[in-house]
Structures are given as C-alpha cells and as structure tokens.
Design a protein around this motif. Structure first.
Motif, mmCIF file in Angstrom:
data_model
loop_
_atom_site.group_PDB
_atom_site.id
_atom_site.type_symbol
_atom_site.label_atom_id
_atom_site.label_comp_id
_atom_site.label_asym_id
_atom_site.label_seq_id
_atom_site.Cartn_x
_atom_site.Cartn_y
_atom_site.Cartn_z
ATOM 1 N N GLU A 19 0.840 -1.205 0.000
ATOM 2 C CA GLU A 19 0.000 0.000 0.000
ATOM 3 C C GLU A 19 0.867 1.244 0.000
ATOM 4 O O GLU A 19 1.941 1.276 0.597
ATOM 5 C CB GLU A 19 -0.938 -0.031 1.215
ATOM 6 C CG GLU A 19 -1.976 -1.152 1.096
ATOM 7 C CD GLU A 19 -2.805 -1.349 2.347
ATOM 8 O OE1 GLU A 19 -2.362 -0.930 3.438
ATOM 9 O OE2 GLU A 19 -3.890 -1.947 2.231
ATOM 10 N N GLY A 20 0.407 2.291 -0.682
ATOM 11 C CA GLY A 20 1.112 3.568 -0.732
ATOM 12 C C GLY A 20 2.035 3.648 -1.932
ATOM 13 O O GLY A 20 2.385 2.631 -2.535
ATOM 14 N N ALA B 74 -7.007 -4.012 -11.753
ATOM 15 C CA ALA B 74 -7.436 -2.620 -11.929
ATOM 16 C C ALA B 74 -8.718 -2.340 -11.157
ATOM 17 O O ALA B 74 -9.004 -1.194 -10.818
ATOM 18 C CB ALA B 74 -7.643 -2.326 -13.413
ATOM 19 N N GLY B 75 -9.493 -3.385 -10.869
ATOM 20 C CA GLY B 75 -10.702 -3.203 -10.060
ATOM 21 C C GLY B 75 -11.964 -3.772 -10.687
ATOM 22 O O GLY B 75 -13.033 -3.706 -10.097
ATOM 23 N N GLY B 76 -11.855 -4.313 -11.896
ATOM 24 C CA GLY B 76 -13.056 -4.777 -12.596
ATOM 25 C C GLY B 76 -13.551 -6.143 -12.163
ATOM 26 O O GLY B 76 -12.856 -6.882 -11.465
ATOM 27 N N GLY B 197 -11.619 -3.440 -2.657
ATOM 28 C CA GLY B 197 -10.605 -3.230 -1.618
ATOM 29 C C GLY B 197 -9.490 -2.416 -2.234
ATOM 30 O O GLY B 197 -9.696 -1.271 -2.650
ATOM 31 N N ASN B 198 -8.313 -3.001 -2.336
ATOM 32 C CA ASN B 198 -7.216 -2.353 -3.044
ATOM 33 C C ASN B 198 -7.377 -2.612 -4.537
ATOM 34 O O ASN B 198 -7.616 -3.749 -4.950
ATOM 35 C CB ASN B 198 -5.880 -2.949 -2.585
ATOM 36 C CG ASN B 198 -5.470 -2.412 -1.229
ATOM 37 O OD1 ASN B 198 -5.584 -1.221 -0.968
ATOM 38 N ND2 ASN B 198 -4.994 -3.290 -0.358
ATOM 39 N N LYS B 205 -5.345 6.044 -3.616
ATOM 40 C CA LYS B 205 -4.610 5.110 -2.767
ATOM 41 C C LYS B 205 -3.730 4.227 -3.643
ATOM 42 O O LYS B 205 -4.122 3.121 -4.021
ATOM 43 C CB LYS B 205 -5.598 4.264 -1.960
ATOM 44 C CG LYS B 205 -4.935 3.485 -0.842
ATOM 45 C CD LYS B 205 -5.929 2.594 -0.118
ATOM 46 C CE LYS B 205 -5.203 1.656 0.818
ATOM 47 N NZ LYS B 205 -6.039 0.551 1.269
ATOM 48 N N PRO B 206 -2.564 4.753 -4.022
ATOM 49 C CA PRO B 206 -1.703 3.964 -4.916
ATOM 50 C C PRO B 206 -1.200 2.684 -4.237
ATOM 51 O O PRO B 206 -0.963 2.674 -3.031
ATOM 52 C CB PRO B 206 -0.541 4.913 -5.211
ATOM 53 C CG PRO B 206 -0.550 5.910 -4.116
ATOM 54 C CD PRO B 206 -1.968 6.028 -3.642
ATOM 55 N N ILE B 207 -1.087 1.617 -5.030
ATOM 56 C CA ILE B 207 -0.575 0.339 -4.507
ATOM 57 C C ILE B 207 0.396 -0.273 -5.517
ATOM 58 O O ILE B 207 0.401 0.097 -6.683
ATOM 59 C CB ILE B 207 -1.705 -0.687 -4.237
ATOM 60 C CG1 ILE B 207 -2.573 -0.904 -5.506
ATOM 61 C CG2 ILE B 207 -2.551 -0.278 -3.054
ATOM 62 C CD1 ILE B 207 -3.416 -2.150 -5.482
#
Lengths: 99, 393
Positions: A19-20, B74-76, B197-198, B205-207
């Motif tokens: 994270e971050g 990516a979130g899909g 989530g992430n 909120k870069p990960i």
C-alpha cells in the motif's frame, strides 16, 4: 542494517499488495554489497563523473562537491571507482562486512 | 420465490446467458473447442449492446488470462472461458491470478489433454490445474452450470479467490436441456456491485501488486492463500443457501443421493453423476441399496464432510475421469481415500474406476458393473483396487 521485526501471515496485506506510493525507497538494497567505495577527498577533483555514472544515485553531493556515498542503496558495483579519471583514483573499493 | 423462465439451452448457451446477466466489466478470451461458443455467444451480446463489457479478443489463452489479471487488479469484475489445451496454456497465469487473490470467474469445459489429440470430455485439463489455488466447481448439467456461474461471482469476490466452473465437453456443453433462467434483475441484485478493496485504478490510494517475495515473505503469503481456501468452504455454503432461498435450487459442497441407508456408493463428479443416479434408482427397485455422492466442489476439497457422508457405506467406488499418471489411483480417489484415512470410523473398501478418457462413453451398463463390483466386495470377494472401465485389453 538493523534487524526488522517481520509480520506474521495474519498481519500482512492480502496477495502481497504494497500500500502507498514511492515505496521502492524503503527497500534498502545496500546489503547486497561485498565491496564499498571510499572517497579520498584530498584527491577528488569534483568532476562528478561518479555522480553521473552511479546507477543507484548513491553518490552524495553537498554544495556542488562529492561528499560521500549513501550506503543504504550503494550496491558496491564499483562503477564510480572505475570511472574516476583521477590518476591513482579518488575512489577506492574496500571489502565490506556491513559492520 | 423469484420468477424463473423455462427455456431450452445447451451448457455453453446457459453459461453465456449467465455471463450476460452478470454483465462483467471485462471478458478476455481465446476460442477453443468445446468452449468456443461461450465467449462467441457472449461476444454477440457485446456487439448487440446487451452488456457493458469490454471484450478483449487476445492472441492466446496465456494472454487471455494475463488480460484478465490486469483488468481484475485494476478493479473490474472479470470473466473468461476456455478448455483443455487453452487451460494448459493459461497454467502459468492461473497461479498468478490466485496468488494475487484476484476474483476472476472462468467457465471451463472439460476436455482431454493431448497427446493423442482429442476434443472430447475427460477431466484431465481441470485436474492438471487442481493445485493452482483456484476454487473448482463441477456441474452435472446445464442448469447447474448456469447456477454455478452466478454463484461463482459472489464466491470469488467474498473469498478473494478465482473460481473455475466446469461442464463436461459436448455432454453438457453441446446438449440442449430444459433449464430455468432467473430474471435479469434478480441476477443483477444477487451478484450486486463488486466491493472494492485495493485496486490499481484508485488514484487516491496507490498500490504495488506483484512485488517480489523473497524467502522471508513468500511462505506467509502462501499461508494466507491456504487459509482463504479453507475459509472458502463456508462462503460457498452461505452463497448456496442464499441462492436456494431466492431461486429454490439447493447446492452444497456435494450432492448426496440415496446415500443415507446405502450399502454401496459411487463417488464422482460432472455429467456422469446423472447416469449414476439413474442406475442407483434402477438398483433400488431390485432391492440393492445403492447411493451416489456427486462431488460439486473439488477445490476446496470437502474432506471432513465426505468422510462423514461415507462413514456407513460398506463399499465405495470412486470414479475418476482422468488419471494422474502416478502408477496408482486417480486424483479424486486419492483425495477421498485421504479423507477416509483420517476418519477411523470409515470403511477401507474403496475401489477406483478410471473411466471415460477422451470422451469414451459411459453407459448405464458400465455403471451397473461398478455397483456389481461393490456388491462382490461386500460379499467378501477380493477385487482389483483399480479398474480401467471400458478399456479394450
């Protein structure tokens, strides 16, 4: 390098997500080193060849002059010493025991 | 109870229909017999504007799974479909999808692996990736394939594990059956919005994903993955319970059929479960106490539950539609035996039947011969531990 207390599996993020942003900076790569560069200031002509060639940006500059090396990231590759144009070299590689 | 519509669909059409109703964000796929139709039909839905999906026609299955991984990270909400050699080509990326804990759902039509080249059903493709960290759900018919696809989306996203839903090549994929389709809006409500989530497209909120794990962290992340697989059993059951409450069709980790008072039982998965149930019915009429355990969830393997379900059975035949080429029993049999070994109350009479490789037909008489073998074991006769059912000597 100081020993860090590592987290157990229950405390880690799922899937190894980090994270971050900009976290590569926290990964100190200097412990790969078997030799470390030493600056002989009296011989240095501040040509900055070492600063330009260092692949890890580990040459520390202060007021336009070479001030030393960042041993958190220096991998001991020796390029700085190899490229140093000073006769007799202003950078010397010595064995590193990480002490 | 929600309204359902009775239609005629092949297994492939039923899975494509489920995908239309789920309306995933991205589908990346490459055609392969006998799974081609699933994404071909789905591509038609995309072209006709019936779904909002970004369809990515890639140049190989390795790329298909890679695109799915990227899109999922990516979130899909991501789906794909494949079979046999395609699944084999995906194998490297399957481990990456599950290790990154990406809830991708895949329709997989079981087909034999080459060589010799063959396009017909057996389970060798799915068994090849049984240790890839994906949940594996088998279907007995087109109805189960449809229902499993819809449940798989919820299971994957709650467990944070990718899910393979399988049908049997041609037997289910290309045969038309009467099935009940749920209304679009009810499927939409059931699958809901993906809870994020992430994810990589979250600019606030870069990960980093897929970072290197050296010996000091890899084991911990694998331990998390193992735990997710253990915990997914309860998730599968709770999703099935909700599905059953809304739509009336019940699912568990496996189906028990006339097993409660049975003397002999067959354990198997996929389309042949239906044949075994028909044979058990016939034998019951003749006074033979035959039962069936139709395995639905192979990963996670329902070890304790299977031991419990089989504890009073005098003789058990585990039928494997693949062989592990390990000079001993097939993969399902080994896992069933391991389940029974740890449960001292269980019997030791377990026979293994390797059947149906490369689409070899399994008929009523074949299943009858399996029950006959179990009957002989109960009478004290010794039988071969492994039988290659229907192979020419």
């Amino acid at each position: 390098m100081a020993k860090e207390k590592k987290k157990g599996w229950k405390a880690l993020t799922k899937g190894g997500v980090i994270e971050g942003g900009g976290t590569a900076k926290e990964f100190k790569t200097g412990d790969w080193r078997s030799e470390r560069p030493i600056l002989l200031s009296e011989k240095c002509i501040n040509c900055l060849a070492c600063w330009m060639y260092c692949p890890d940006s580990a040459v520390i500059m202060k007021d336009g002059k070479v001030a030393g090396f960042d041993y958190d990231y220096c991998k001991g590759c020796g390029i700085c010493a190899h490229e140093c144009p000073v006769k007799g070299k202003a950078i010397k590689m010595i064995p590193d025991n990480h002490g | 109870m929600a309204k359902t519509n009775i239609v005629a669909r092949t297994g492939n059409e039923a899975m494509a229909e489920a995908m239309r109703q789920i309306n995933p964000d991205v589908v990346a796929a490459y055609p392969i017999t006998p799974a081609t139709e699933i994404v071909q039909i789905f591509a038609g839905y995309v072209a006709d504007g019936l779904v909002d999906t970004e369809f990515v026609p890639v140049e190989s299955e390795h790329s298909a799974m890679s695109a799915c991984i990227g899109a999922s990270a990516a979130g899909g909400r991501i789906m794909t479909g494949t079979s046999s050699q395609g699944l084999a080509l995906m194998a490297e990326m399957l481990y990456i999808a599950s290790g990154l804990r990406l809830p991708i759902v895949m329709a997989d039509v079981n087909r034999a692996l080459s060589s010799p080249i063959n396009i017909h059903c057996d389970h060798s493709d799915t068994m090849m990736v049984k240790d890839a960290g994906w949940i594996q759900i088998f279907s007995e018919n087109a109805q189960e394939a449809y229902d499993n696809m819809i449940q798989a989306v919820r299971i994957a996203e709650e467990a944070l594990l990718p899910v393979i839903v399988t049908t049997d090549g041609f037997i289910i994929s290309h045969c038309m059956e009467r099935i009940e389709i749920i209304d679009d809006k009810d499927v939409k409500n059931f699958v809901g919005e993906k809870k994020l989530g992430n994810y990589l497209l979250n600019v606030d909120k870069p990960i980093t994903i897929g970072a290197m794990d050296l010996p000091d962290y890899y084991f911990e992340h694998k331990r998390q993955h193992i735990e997710a697989m253990i915990e997914s059993k309860d998730i599968i059951l709770s999703v099935a319970k909700e599905f059953s409450g809304l739509f009336g069709r019940s699912y568990g980790l496996f189906e028990v059929y006339r097993l409660e008072d049975a003397d002999c039982a067959i354990v198997l998965m996929g389309s042949t479960v239906g044949t075994a149930k028909a044979v058990a019915d016939n034998l019951r009429e003749k006074g033979i106490k035959a039962g069936v355990l139709g395995l639905r969830v192979f990963r996670p393997f329902p070890k304790e539950e299977i031991a419990q379900a089989l504890k009073n059975i005098k003789a058990i035949a585990v039928m494997d539609r693949s062989d592990s080429m390990n000079a001993q029993e097939g993969p399902v049999c080994l896992e069933v035996k391991a389940s029974l070994f740890d449960d001292s109350a269980s019997p030791n009479n377990v026979l293994n039947y390797i059947y149906g490789l490369g689409g070899r037909e399994v008929r009523i008489e074949d299943i009858e011969s399996v029950y006959k073998g179990l009957g002989e074991v109960i009478k004290g006769k010794s039988k071969n531990k492994i039988t290659y059912l229907g192979v020419r000597e």
